[in-house]
Design a protein around this motif. Structure first.
Motif, PDB file in Angstrom:
ATOM      1  N   ALA A  56     -45.845  49.129   8.685  1.00  0.00           N
ATOM      2  CA  ALA A  56     -44.860  47.973   9.186  1.00  0.00           C
ATOM      3  C   ALA A  56     -44.997  46.521   8.641  1.00  0.00           C
ATOM      4  N   LEU A  57     -46.241  46.581   9.570  1.00  0.00           N
ATOM      5  CA  LEU A  57     -46.573  44.855   9.484  1.00  0.00           C
ATOM      6  C   LEU A  57     -46.653  44.455   7.633  1.00  0.00           C
ATOM      7  N   LEU A  58     -47.489  44.757   7.097  1.00  0.00           N
ATOM      8  CA  LEU A  58     -47.130  44.652   5.369  1.00  0.00           C
ATOM      9  C   LEU A  58     -45.696  45.042   5.219  1.00  0.00           C
ATOM     10  N   ASP A  59     -45.036  45.843   5.625  1.00  0.00           N
ATOM     11  CA  ASP A  59     -43.437  45.613   5.083  1.00  0.00           C
ATOM     12  C   ASP A  59     -43.311  44.742   5.096  1.00  0.00           C
ATOM     13  N   THR A  60     -43.588  43.994   6.516  1.00  0.00           N
ATOM     14  CA  THR A  60     -42.682  43.078   6.888  1.00  0.00           C
ATOM     15  C   THR A  60     -43.354  41.492   6.254  1.00  0.00           C
ATOM     16  N   ALA A  61     -44.608  41.773   6.072  1.00  0.00           N
ATOM     17  CA  ALA A  61     -44.945  40.534   5.450  1.00  0.00           C
ATOM     18  C   ALA A  61     -45.036  39.958   4.317  1.00  0.00           C
ATOM     19  N   PHE A  62     -44.883  41.474   3.044  1.00  0.00           N
ATOM     20  CA  PHE A  62     -44.672  41.339   1.656  1.00  0.00           C
ATOM     21  C   PHE A  62     -43.629  41.862   1.297  1.00  0.00           C
ATOM     22  N   HIS A  63     -42.471  41.426   2.391  1.00  0.00           N
ATOM     23  CA  HIS A  63     -41.333  41.690   1.427  1.00  0.00           C
ATOM     24  C   HIS A  63     -40.344  40.953   0.681  1.00  0.00           C
ATOM     25  N   ASP A  64     -40.613  40.054   0.755  1.00  0.00           N
ATOM     26  CA  ASP A  64     -40.403  38.724  -0.079  1.00  0.00           C
ATOM     27  C   ASP A  64     -41.426  37.840  -0.981  1.00  0.00           C
ATOM     28  N   ASP A  65     -42.871  38.884  -1.063  1.00  0.00           N
ATOM     29  CA  ASP A  65     -43.981  38.253  -1.921  1.00  0.00           C
ATOM     30  C   ASP A  65     -43.101  38.623  -3.216  1.00  0.00           C
ATOM     31  N   PRO A  66     -43.998  37.493  -4.416  1.00  0.00           N
ATOM     32  CA  PRO A  66     -43.281  37.116  -5.207  1.00  0.00           C
ATOM     33  C   PRO A  66     -43.585  38.586  -6.146  1.00  0.00           C
ATOM     34  N   VAL A  67     -44.496  38.908  -6.445  1.00  0.00           N
ATOM     35  CA  VAL A  67     -44.664  40.379  -5.991  1.00  0.00           C
ATOM     36  C   VAL A  67     -44.031  41.794  -5.848  1.00  0.00           C
ATOM     37  N   SER A  68     -43.631  41.880  -5.297  1.00  0.00           N
ATOM     38  CA  SER A  68     -42.942  42.767  -4.451  1.00  0.00           C
ATOM     39  C   SER A  68     -41.085  42.712  -5.035  1.00  0.00           C
ATOM     40  N   SER A  69     -40.844  41.616  -5.069  1.00  0.00           N
ATOM     41  CA  SER A  69     -40.053  41.008  -5.486  1.00  0.00           C
ATOM     42  C   SER A  69     -39.841  41.162  -6.547  1.00  0.00           C
ATOM     43  N   TRP A  70     -40.889  41.657  -7.740  1.00  0.00           N
ATOM     44  CA  TRP A  70     -40.738  41.821  -9.560  1.00  0.00           C
ATOM     45  C   TRP A  70     -40.845  43.173  -9.220  1.00  0.00           C
ATOM     46  N   VAL A  71     -41.494  43.710  -8.011  1.00  0.00           N
ATOM     47  CA  VAL A  71     -41.196  45.102  -8.176  1.00  0.00           C
ATOM     48  C   VAL A  71     -40.100  46.335  -7.811  1.00  0.00           C
ATOM     49  N   PHE A  72     -40.043  45.390  -6.938  1.00  0.00           N
ATOM     50  CA  PHE A  72     -38.347  45.236  -5.854  1.00  0.00           C
ATOM     51  C   PHE A  72     -37.127  44.380  -6.351  1.00  0.00           C
ATOM     52  N   PRO A  73     -36.710  44.544  -7.489  1.00  0.00           N
ATOM     53  CA  PRO A  73     -35.840  42.517  -7.569  1.00  0.00           C
ATOM     54  C   PRO A  73     -34.574  43.435  -6.762  1.00  0.00           C
ATOM     55  N   GLU A  74     -34.031  44.762  -6.419  1.00  0.00           N
ATOM     56  CA  GLU A  74     -33.084  44.481  -6.058  1.00  0.00           C
ATOM     57  C   GLU A  74     -32.899  44.911  -4.319  1.00  0.00           C
ATOM     58  N   LYS A  75     -32.808  43.776  -4.067  1.00  0.00           N
ATOM     59  CA  LYS A  75     -33.414  43.681  -1.871  1.00  0.00           C
ATOM     60  C   LYS A  75     -32.652  45.013  -0.735  1.00  0.00           C
TER      61      LYS A  75
END
Length: 198
Positions: free
Chosen positions: A18-37
Motif C-alpha cells: 500500500a505504501l509503494l502504491d501511494t508513494a509512486f502513484h503520481d511518479d512520472p514512470v508510473s504515470s507513463w506506464v498507466f496514463p489513465e488515472k
C-alpha cells in the motif's frame, strides 16, 4: 536523523504494498506506464507488488517502524544473467496484460543494468507522500550505503524523477551514462555509487 528501522517480513506485505502504491502513484514512470488515472488506481498496486515480492523473496526490504518509508534491495552478482529475466513479463501478466508498457519498462531498464561488478541494487524506495521532504529517505538509505562502504560494494539504481535523482546525487551516486528516455515518455537516470574509501 535517527529512525527506527526493521527488516520487513511476509506479514508486512500488504502494508508495504500500500505504501509503494501511494508513494509512486503520481511518479512520472508510473504515470507513463498507466496514463489513465482511473485505470492506474485499479492496477498500480498489483504492479508495485511485483517489485515487493521479488525483494521479499530474493533480497531485503528495510521498513521504518512507523511504516512511513521502505527501501527494496537486491544483491546482484557480477556477470551476465544465465537466464532471461522473466520479471517484466510477470509484471505485465499480473497487473495489466493488455498494456505493453507494463513489461517494456522492465525490459528497457534491464537492458542497461550493469553486469560487470557485483553490487547492491536499490530497486525502489518509497516515502509516504505526507512525509516526503523530512529526510526519511536519506535516513533509511544511509546505513545500507555505509555498509556498502565497509564491504567495498558499489550500489546501483534508476532514478524515476529529477527530484529523486537530486537525493541520490547527495548520497554519492553519479549518473551512469545517458538517461534512459521511455518511448514518448519521461527520463530515467541510471546511477552508480562507488564505495567510499578511507
Amino acid at each position: 536523523m535517527g529512525v527506527a528501522t526493521r527488516t520487513a517480513e511476509a506479514a508486512d506485505r500488504d502494508q508495504v504494498a500500500a505504501l509503494l502504491d501511494t508513494a509512486f502513484h503520481d511518479d512520472p514512470v508510473s504515470s507513463w506506464v498507466f496514463p489513465e488515472k482511473e485505470h492506474r488506481r485499479a492496477v498500480h498496486g498489483l504492479f508495485m507488488g511485483c517489485f515487493l515480492d521479488a525483494a521479499l523473496a530474493e533480497g531485503r526490504v528495510d521498513l521504518l517502524e512507523d511504516g512511513s518509508a521502505a527501501a527494496l534491495w537486491l544483491s546482484v552478482p557480477a556477470g551476465e544473467p544465465e537466464e532471461e529475466d522473466d520479471m517484466p513479463a510477470l509484471m505485465r501478466r499480473t497487473a495489466d496484460p493488455d498494456n505493453e508498457r507494463a513489461e517494456l519498462v522492465g525490459r528497457l531498464t534491464g537492458a542497461i543494468h550493469p553486469t560487470e561488478r557485483a553490487h547492491a541494487y536499490l530497486l525502489l524506495i518509497a516515502v509516504a507522500p505526507d512525509r516526503q521532504g523530512e529526510g526519511l529517505g536519506t535516513a533509511l538509505l544511509t546505513p545500507v550505503l555505509e555498509q556498502c562502504d565497509r564491504d567495498g560494494l558499489p550500489a546501483y539504481l534508476e532514478a524515476s524523477s529529477a527530484r529523486s535523482r537530486e537525493l541520490y546525487l547527495r548520497l554519492g551516486f553519479t549518473d551512469r551514462g545517458e538517461p534512459l528516455r521511455l518511448p514518448d515518455g519521461p527520463l530515467m537516470w541510471p546511477m552508480w555509487r562507488e564505495p567510499a574509501t578511507g
